[in-house]
Write a protein that holds these residues in place. Sequence first.
Motif, PDB file in Angstrom:
ATOM      1  N   HIS A 169       7.487   8.358  39.996  1.00 43.88           N
ATOM      2  CA  HIS A 169       8.756   8.955  39.551  1.00 43.88           C
ATOM      3  C   HIS A 169       8.523   9.910  38.383  1.00 43.88           C
ATOM      4  O   HIS A 169       9.127  10.990  38.318  1.00 43.88           O
ATOM      5  CB  HIS A 169       9.742   7.865  39.151  1.00 43.88           C
ATOM      6  CG  HIS A 169      10.277   7.081  40.305  1.00 43.88           C
ATOM      7  ND1 HIS A 169      11.176   7.604  41.213  1.00 43.88           N
ATOM      8  CD2 HIS A 169      10.032   5.799  40.706  1.00 43.88           C
ATOM      9  CE1 HIS A 169      11.484   6.686  42.104  1.00 43.88           C
ATOM     10  NE2 HIS A 169      10.802   5.581  41.832  1.00 43.88           N
ATOM     11  N   ASN A 197       6.719   2.244  47.579  1.00 37.76           N
ATOM     12  CA  ASN A 197       7.038   1.366  46.448  1.00 37.76           C
ATOM     13  C   ASN A 197       8.059   2.067  45.557  1.00 37.76           C
ATOM     14  O   ASN A 197       7.701   2.821  44.656  1.00 37.76           O
ATOM     15  CB  ASN A 197       5.781   1.036  45.651  1.00 37.76           C
ATOM     16  CG  ASN A 197       6.055   0.054  44.520  1.00 37.76           C
ATOM     17  OD1 ASN A 197       7.196  -0.333  44.275  1.00 37.76           O
ATOM     18  ND2 ASN A 197       5.017  -0.357  43.813  1.00 37.76           N
ATOM     19  N   ILE A 212       6.758   6.852  46.712  1.00 36.61           N
ATOM     20  CA  ILE A 212       8.018   6.231  46.306  1.00 36.61           C
ATOM     21  C   ILE A 212       8.634   5.466  47.475  1.00 36.61           C
ATOM     22  O   ILE A 212       9.229   4.393  47.279  1.00 36.61           O
ATOM     23  CB  ILE A 212       8.981   7.306  45.763  1.00 36.61           C
ATOM     24  CG1 ILE A 212       8.440   7.845  44.439  1.00 36.61           C
ATOM     25  CG2 ILE A 212      10.389   6.747  45.599  1.00 36.61           C
ATOM     26  CD1 ILE A 212       9.147   9.092  43.939  1.00 36.61           C
ATOM     27  N   ILE A 241      14.906   6.879  36.430  1.00 35.55           N
ATOM     28  CA  ILE A 241      14.404   5.836  37.338  1.00 35.55           C
ATOM     29  C   ILE A 241      13.086   5.283  36.817  1.00 35.55           C
ATOM     30  O   ILE A 241      12.859   4.064  36.817  1.00 35.55           O
ATOM     31  CB  ILE A 241      14.235   6.393  38.763  1.00 35.55           C
ATOM     32  CG1 ILE A 241      15.596   6.773  39.346  1.00 35.55           C
ATOM     33  CG2 ILE A 241      13.550   5.371  39.660  1.00 35.55           C
ATOM     34  CD1 ILE A 241      15.510   7.514  40.672  1.00 35.55           C
ATOM     35  N   ALA A 242      12.226   6.191  36.349  1.00 37.07           N
ATOM     36  CA  ALA A 242      10.922   5.750  35.834  1.00 37.07           C
ATOM     37  C   ALA A 242      11.096   4.805  34.654  1.00 37.07           C
ATOM     38  O   ALA A 242      10.366   3.813  34.517  1.00 37.07           O
ATOM     39  CB  ALA A 242      10.085   6.956  35.424  1.00 37.07           C
ATOM     40  N   GLN A 261      13.399   2.738  34.205  1.00 33.33           N
ATOM     41  CA  GLN A 261      13.904   1.442  34.667  1.00 33.33           C
ATOM     42  C   GLN A 261      12.845   0.636  35.418  1.00 33.33           C
ATOM     43  O   GLN A 261      13.066  -0.536  35.726  1.00 33.33           O
ATOM     44  CB  GLN A 261      15.112   1.655  35.603  1.00 33.33           C
ATOM     45  CG  GLN A 261      16.249   2.443  34.979  1.00 33.33           C
ATOM     46  CD  GLN A 261      16.828   1.776  33.757  1.00 33.33           C
ATOM     47  OE1 GLN A 261      17.136   0.592  33.784  1.00 33.33           O
ATOM     48  NE2 GLN A 261      16.979   2.532  32.666  1.00 33.33           N
ATOM     49  N   CYS A 262      11.730   1.273  35.729  1.00 33.48           N
ATOM     50  CA  CYS A 262      10.680   0.600  36.502  1.00 33.48           C
ATOM     51  C   CYS A 262       9.882  -0.348  35.621  1.00 33.48           C
ATOM     52  O   CYS A 262       9.797  -0.180  34.398  1.00 33.48           O
ATOM     53  CB  CYS A 262       9.737   1.615  37.140  1.00 33.48           C
ATOM     54  SG  CYS A 262      10.516   2.627  38.421  1.00 33.48           S
ATOM     55  N   ILE A 263       9.276  -1.332  36.254  1.00 34.89           N
ATOM     56  CA  ILE A 263       8.391  -2.253  35.545  1.00 34.89           C
ATOM     57  C   ILE A 263       7.208  -1.473  34.991  1.00 34.89           C
ATOM     58  O   ILE A 263       6.739  -0.500  35.596  1.00 34.89           O
ATOM     59  CB  ILE A 263       7.899  -3.353  36.504  1.00 34.89           C
ATOM     60  CG1 ILE A 263       9.097  -4.171  37.002  1.00 34.89           C
ATOM     61  CG2 ILE A 263       6.891  -4.270  35.824  1.00 34.89           C
ATOM     62  CD1 ILE A 263       8.750  -5.154  38.089  1.00 34.89           C
ATOM     63  N   LYS A 269       9.643   1.182  43.097  1.00 31.69           N
ATOM     64  CA  LYS A 269       9.575   0.833  41.682  1.00 31.69           C
ATOM     65  C   LYS A 269       8.253   1.262  41.041  1.00 31.69           C
ATOM     66  O   LYS A 269       7.871   0.756  39.990  1.00 31.69           O
ATOM     67  CB  LYS A 269       9.779  -0.667  41.514  1.00 31.69           C
ATOM     68  CG  LYS A 269      11.168  -1.141  41.938  1.00 31.69           C
ATOM     69  CD  LYS A 269      11.359  -2.626  41.679  1.00 31.69           C
ATOM     70  CE  LYS A 269      12.758  -3.080  42.090  1.00 31.69           C
ATOM     71  NZ  LYS A 269      12.963  -4.530  41.842  1.00 31.69           N
ATOM     72  N   PHE A 270       7.571   2.198  41.688  1.00 33.20           N
ATOM     73  CA  PHE A 270       6.283   2.678  41.170  1.00 33.20           C
ATOM     74  C   PHE A 270       6.563   3.800  40.169  1.00 33.20           C
ATOM     75  O   PHE A 270       6.709   4.970  40.523  1.00 33.20           O
ATOM     76  CB  PHE A 270       5.409   3.153  42.324  1.00 33.20           C
ATOM     77  CG  PHE A 270       3.993   3.456  41.936  1.00 33.20           C
ATOM     78  CD1 PHE A 270       3.183   2.498  41.341  1.00 33.20           C
ATOM     79  CD2 PHE A 270       3.433   4.698  42.183  1.00 33.20           C
ATOM     80  CE1 PHE A 270       1.874   2.769  40.989  1.00 33.20           C
ATOM     81  CE2 PHE A 270       2.120   4.986  41.851  1.00 33.20           C
ATOM     82  CZ  PHE A 270       1.346   4.015  41.246  1.00 33.20           C
ATOM     83  N   GLY A 271       6.664   3.419  38.893  1.00 35.01           N
ATOM     84  CA  GLY A 271       7.068   4.342  37.844  1.00 35.01           C
ATOM     85  C   GLY A 271       6.252   5.617  37.736  1.00 35.01           C
ATOM     86  O   GLY A 271       6.829   6.708  37.567  1.00 35.01           O
TER      87      GLY A 271
END
Length: 536
Positions: free
Chosen positions: A222, A215, A212, A244-245, A247-249, A217-219
């Motif tokens: 998370h 990165n 994390i 958070i996951a 919200q990730c790409i 934003k590494f879903g």
Amino acid sequence: MPKKLKFNTRRFRLPLVLAVLAVLIVVGTNWVMDRARRDALLDRLPGIRDLSFNTKTLKNKVAQADDAVRRTLVGGSPGTAFGQKAGNLGELYQANHFYDQAVPCYQLALEFDNGNPRWPYYLAFVKQEKGENESVESLLETTISLAPNYAPAILKLADSFFKTGKTSEARIYYKRRLELLPGDPHALLGLARISIDETQWETAQDYLKEAIKANPKFGPAHRLMASVHDHFGRHDDMRQSLHIASQCIRFRPAPDPWIDSLNDQCYDVEQLMVLGSKAIIELDIKGATGFFGRARGLDPKNPQVHLALGRLCFMVGQREEAQRFFEKAIELDPGSDEAYFQLGVILRREGNLKEAEKMFLRSLDFHPDNPNVHNNLGVTLLEQQRFQEAVEALNKALEIYPEHINARYNLGLALWSLGKIEPAVQEYRNVLSVKPDWAAAANSLAWILATDKDNKIRNGTEAILWAQVACQGAGRENPEYLDTLAAAYAEAGRFEEAIRTARESLTLARSTGDTDLAEELEKRLQLYEAKKAFTE
């Protein structure tokens, strides 16, 4: 003088004939054997006559590549050149999803060009896609022996070992990838999974923290961290990780240049459309433009290609270009409900509400059960202050799809505009029960609770809570949200906070040139200074 010797050719004629005959037999036998071997190799190449290609370009490309393989066998024995061309043909088949045809090409390439690491790698990829995993690991090991620093192959082998329960081998290759790519989140995620399988939860947590950090934003990291929190009973942390996951790409596979390079050989329109859509998800606008553009070049009369290009142009703010693509899609397919819908969205954004309404109605002629069209029609009617018609359109959207949260929020606006306050409040509550951090919905509910003329509806304390939700993060820079918060403070009798917040809102409104809001705020500020709340 000695007598002249006479040479008797009869004595040597038969042996000479036999010798020549033997040579011819050997040469002929070798020729026959070489021909038979060449024929056997050619028989292993996939036939192209029975294949169905969706573009003439793809058909021609395959025919040319197939011919290039066969020409390497003319007048000679198969060698490296034959293996290379067979591999190239396999690449073309794979790039266009002819996996059954790619396999024998790569097998021939492995035999005659066995120093090229791409052939075993591509063959492993195709076999995995076909669900034939038996030989994948050995193929990947061959790849790595030929290209020891190709990190994607190392990750793919590690993942394969992990899926087949060979955790010791998987750990070795995940760590080997980390040596090449320090901090790689994919490898760290793999090591965390192994640690969880071995009930080493704290070690897994350390790997995930590192992933994390590398990165944020590494879903997947998370999501797995949520499992770790759940294991330790940290339920609030678990919910936060899951949030958070969400919200990730969307998860993307690790970069793989060899596989990505095959896309340059794709001549299948449907596959190019898929590649373009994936590029959009990854926010690769240049890549999406390239894939959709190639699709249009291959099939310029395909309305779906023009729709895709139109959506892409609209996404990047090129509305005029988008409109032309949607109009072309309608020209090619007059029954394209999607093209009419997209045109309606553009026209509404431009303020041409009457024409937008026509486009939405036209779209519904072809697809009457599309909730998104009903929702956009409702918003268009709402913006024309045709509130009752808007309610009907939005109710239709919710009848088709009750979970349509945007339609439910817009229904709340329409009901409020009609003076139906209690039903509007209920719709906002329904929305916020699903999406409690939606600033616009929170602000709308807070405004009603703070300012409605009905004492039974007003609730200053709750209004403050929702107004504070709206003002979180970037919402603090929105003068309307701050105006709502000030009104909520005033309704709750907290006038000092109301005055301070109203002044903050007034400063923002003036800085953005919103003179109408600034005038209203000045009047409300006078009320707060007189210790009076504002009601509509």
